[in-house]
Design a protein around this motif. Structure first.
Motif, PDB file in Angstrom:
ATOM      1  N   UNK A   1       0.646  -1.298  -0.060  1.00 34.86           N
ATOM      2  CA  UNK A   1      -0.128  -0.148  -0.339  1.00 34.86           C
ATOM      3  C   UNK A   1       0.993   1.126  -0.317  1.00 34.86           C
ATOM      4  N   UNK A   2       0.520   2.411  -1.307  1.00 38.13           N
ATOM      5  CA  UNK A   2       0.779   3.640  -0.990  1.00 38.13           C
ATOM      6  C   UNK A   2       0.391   4.361  -0.623  1.00 38.13           C
ATOM      7  N   UNK A   3       0.547   5.039   0.701  1.00 39.08           N
ATOM      8  CA  UNK A   3       0.042   6.254   1.595  1.00 39.08           C
ATOM      9  C   UNK A   3       0.345   7.907   0.540  1.00 39.08           C
ATOM     10  N   UNK A   4      -0.509   8.254  -0.248  1.00 36.00           N
ATOM     11  CA  UNK A   4       0.446   9.807  -0.230  1.00 36.00           C
ATOM     12  C   UNK A   4      -0.410  10.448   0.662  1.00 36.00           C
ATOM     13  N   UNK A   5       0.389  12.021   0.830  1.00 36.99           N
ATOM     14  CA  UNK A   5      -0.064  13.090   1.492  1.00 36.99           C
ATOM     15  C   UNK A   5       0.723  13.648   1.347  1.00 36.99           C
ATOM     16  N   UNK A   6       0.854  15.022   2.277  1.00 36.59           N
ATOM     17  CA  UNK A   6       1.532  16.148   1.948  1.00 36.59           C
ATOM     18  C   UNK A   6       1.600  17.110   2.594  1.00 36.59           C
ATOM     19  N   UNK A   7       1.796  17.636   2.987  1.00 35.72           N
ATOM     20  CA  UNK A   7       2.523  18.963   3.825  1.00 35.72           C
ATOM     21  C   UNK A   7       2.841  19.729   4.084  1.00 35.72           C
ATOM     22  N   UNK A   8       1.893  21.527   4.388  1.00 38.88           N
ATOM     23  CA  UNK A   8       2.777  22.602   3.638  1.00 38.88           C
ATOM     24  C   UNK A   8       4.251  22.629   4.066  1.00 38.88           C
ATOM     25  N   UNK A   9       4.137  22.142   4.786  1.00 42.69           N
ATOM     26  CA  UNK A   9       6.504  21.644   5.832  1.00 42.69           C
ATOM     27  C   UNK A   9       7.110  21.843   4.105  1.00 42.69           C
TER      28      UNK A   9
ATOM     29  N   UNK B   1      -8.624  -9.004   6.077  1.00 37.33           N
ATOM     30  CA  UNK B   1      -8.308 -10.785   5.749  1.00 37.33           C
ATOM     31  C   UNK B   1      -7.599 -10.572   4.440  1.00 37.33           C
ATOM     32  N   UNK B   2      -7.389  -9.870   3.491  1.00 34.89           N
ATOM     33  CA  UNK B   2      -5.892 -10.039   2.370  1.00 34.89           C
ATOM     34  C   UNK B   2      -4.884 -10.768   3.037  1.00 34.89           C
ATOM     35  N   UNK B   3      -4.299 -11.624   1.708  1.00 36.27           N
ATOM     36  CA  UNK B   3      -3.003 -12.267   1.721  1.00 36.27           C
ATOM     37  C   UNK B   3      -1.796 -11.087   2.777  1.00 36.27           C
ATOM     38  N   UNK B   4      -1.452 -11.789   3.691  1.00 33.64           N
ATOM     39  CA  UNK B   4      -0.065 -10.301   4.100  1.00 33.64           C
ATOM     40  C   UNK B   4       1.036 -10.391   3.172  1.00 33.64           C
ATOM     41  N   UNK B   5       2.172 -10.194   3.598  1.00 33.92           N
ATOM     42  CA  UNK B   5       1.917  -9.323   4.595  1.00 33.92           C
ATOM     43  C   UNK B   5       1.629  -8.105   3.744  1.00 33.92           C
ATOM     44  N   UNK B   6       1.855  -7.046   5.012  1.00 30.58           N
ATOM     45  CA  UNK B   6       1.162  -5.969   4.541  1.00 30.58           C
ATOM     46  C   UNK B   6       1.875  -4.510   4.487  1.00 30.58           C
ATOM     47  N   UNK B   7       2.029  -4.461   3.679  1.00 29.00           N
ATOM     48  CA  UNK B   7       3.837  -3.233   3.356  1.00 29.00           C
ATOM     49  C   UNK B   7       3.556  -1.759   3.280  1.00 29.00           C
ATOM     50  N   UNK B   8       3.331  -0.718   3.924  1.00 33.40           N
ATOM     51  CA  UNK B   8       3.104   0.541   3.625  1.00 33.40           C
ATOM     52  C   UNK B   8       3.964   1.090   3.706  1.00 33.40           C
ATOM     53  N   UNK B   9       4.008   1.777   2.190  1.00 30.84           N
ATOM     54  CA  UNK B   9       4.792   2.972   1.907  1.00 30.84           C
ATOM     55  C   UNK B   9       4.042   3.962   1.652  1.00 30.84           C
ATOM     56  N   UNK B  10       4.852   5.704   2.182  1.00 32.49           N
ATOM     57  CA  UNK B  10       4.488   7.014   1.725  1.00 32.49           C
ATOM     58  C   UNK B  10       5.156   7.372   0.629  1.00 32.49           C
ATOM     59  N   UNK B  11       5.002   8.525   0.696  1.00 32.07           N
ATOM     60  CA  UNK B  11       5.158   9.815  -0.632  1.00 32.07           C
ATOM     61  C   UNK B  11       4.730  10.768  -0.280  1.00 32.07           C
TER      62      UNK B  11
END
Length: 330
Positions: free
Chosen positions: A3-11, A125-135
């Motif tokens: 999973x790629x979690x995409x977000x932002x910060x005004x910093x 219930x999804x097959x693992x592993x749960x690999x969580x990335x970010x941008x």
């Protein structure tokens, strides 16, 4: 699943802090373009591949290469990005983070956390592993602020060979003074630390992990940004096994303390042994000189590929091939 979690910060708009994007006009496209690139091999939300100010390509190329070589499943999660990606994605309905020097950075941090916790529970219930990335452009600075508020020592990494430590320290002084927050002052309320000083990705990933059963294998795919998420989880009382997976470029960064912080949080540290020293393309070869280092779950994608029987050498070779095709306009 990755999973790629995409977000932002005004910093990221503060001069001298973020190397994500060659100019301020491109920064809003950076995270969604990364999501597109991992999905399709080319951004569709914008017609250029994200680069840093010196022209080095996004580490999304590494994640894309690892995915192509190993075939792991992938899904983007919009968690406060300025713009949505063009690729399929889930949306947590979060707003971009504000500048913590001016006011609470993530006013709805608790709401994001709860929405993500529900999402994690629904997908458990999804097959693992749960690999969580970010941008998240500027995310190492928000990571530092949250770590300081939680009372965790050490310095975060950066996306360039010169870590702008004085600029990050100045942001901490201004943001902590604005909120009346001392070192360790929010150790008992980590979501308040995110609300005051962090970015929406931190609340989203922490909530997602909190929603997963303890039996699920979780890998936080990122460098010191994911160390901050691990710290939030630990201060919430989550004592589950965690892996924080990064690249050797972060692990060996002399200006940062990735390994020490991971040890302090009792999380397993993994450093992907990427090697572009013999690469004929300067854009990638400069990774060996401290440019870019990590992002878009690059280290975690290599961890995942290795789990599926693919060597880091194959991932590097495929990354070089993708870069060659990109630069030749294929």
């Amino acid at each position: 699943m990755f999973f790629l979690f995409i977000g932002a910060s005004d910093i990221c708009k503060v001069p001298g802090l973020s190397a994500a994007g060659a100019n301020p006009q491109v920064v809003p496209f950076t995270a969604p373009a990364d999501a597109d690139l991992v999905c399709w091999g080319r951004p569709r939300v914008v017609d250029v591949v994200p680069v840093d100010p010196q022209g080095h390509p996004t580490p999304a190329l590494v994640t894309r290469a690892a995915r192509l070589e190993s075939g792991f499943p992938y899904l983007a999660v919009r968690s406060g990005s300025y713009l949505p990606p063009a690729c399929p994605f889930l949306d947590l309905g979060a707003l971009p983070g504000g500048d913590p020097q001016e006011g609470p950075a993530v006013p709805e941090a608790r709401g994001i956390f709860e929405a993500a916790r529900e999402l994690g529970g629904n997908l458990a219930s999804l097959p693992g592993p749960f690999v969580l990335g970010e941008s998240v452009p500027g995310g190492t600075t928000t990571a530092l602020l949250v770590l300081r508020a939680l009372g965790r020592p050490g310095m975060v990494s950066s996306a360039g060979p010169e870590n702008p430590v004085p600029a990050k320290e100045q942001v901490w002084e201004r943001a902590s003074s604005r909120g009346g927050i001392s070192f360790g002052g929010l150790g008992s309320d980590p979501l308040e630390a995110v609300r005051q000083l962090g970015d929406p990705m931190q609340a989203a990933v922490a909530g997602f992990v909190a929603g997963l059963p303890r039996t699920c294998e979780v890998v936080l795919a990122g460098g010191t940004q994911m160390v901050a998420v691990a710290a939030v989880l630990r201060h919430l009382g989550e004592d589950r096994p965690l892996v924080v997976a990064t690249t050797r470029y972060v692990d060996q960064d002399p200006s940062a303390h990735f390994r020490e912080m991971a040890r302090d949080l009792e999380v397993e540290a993994y450093a992907a042994p990427l090697d572009f020293s013999a690469c004929p393309f300067p854009g990638l070869a400069d990774y060996e000189r401290g440019f870019v280092k990590e992002g878009v779950g690059a280290g975690g994608s290599v961890w995942y590929a290795q789990r599926l029987g693919v060597s880091p050498q194959r991932v590097c070779a495929r990354t070089e091939e993708l870069y060659r095709l990109m630069t030749q306009g294929a």
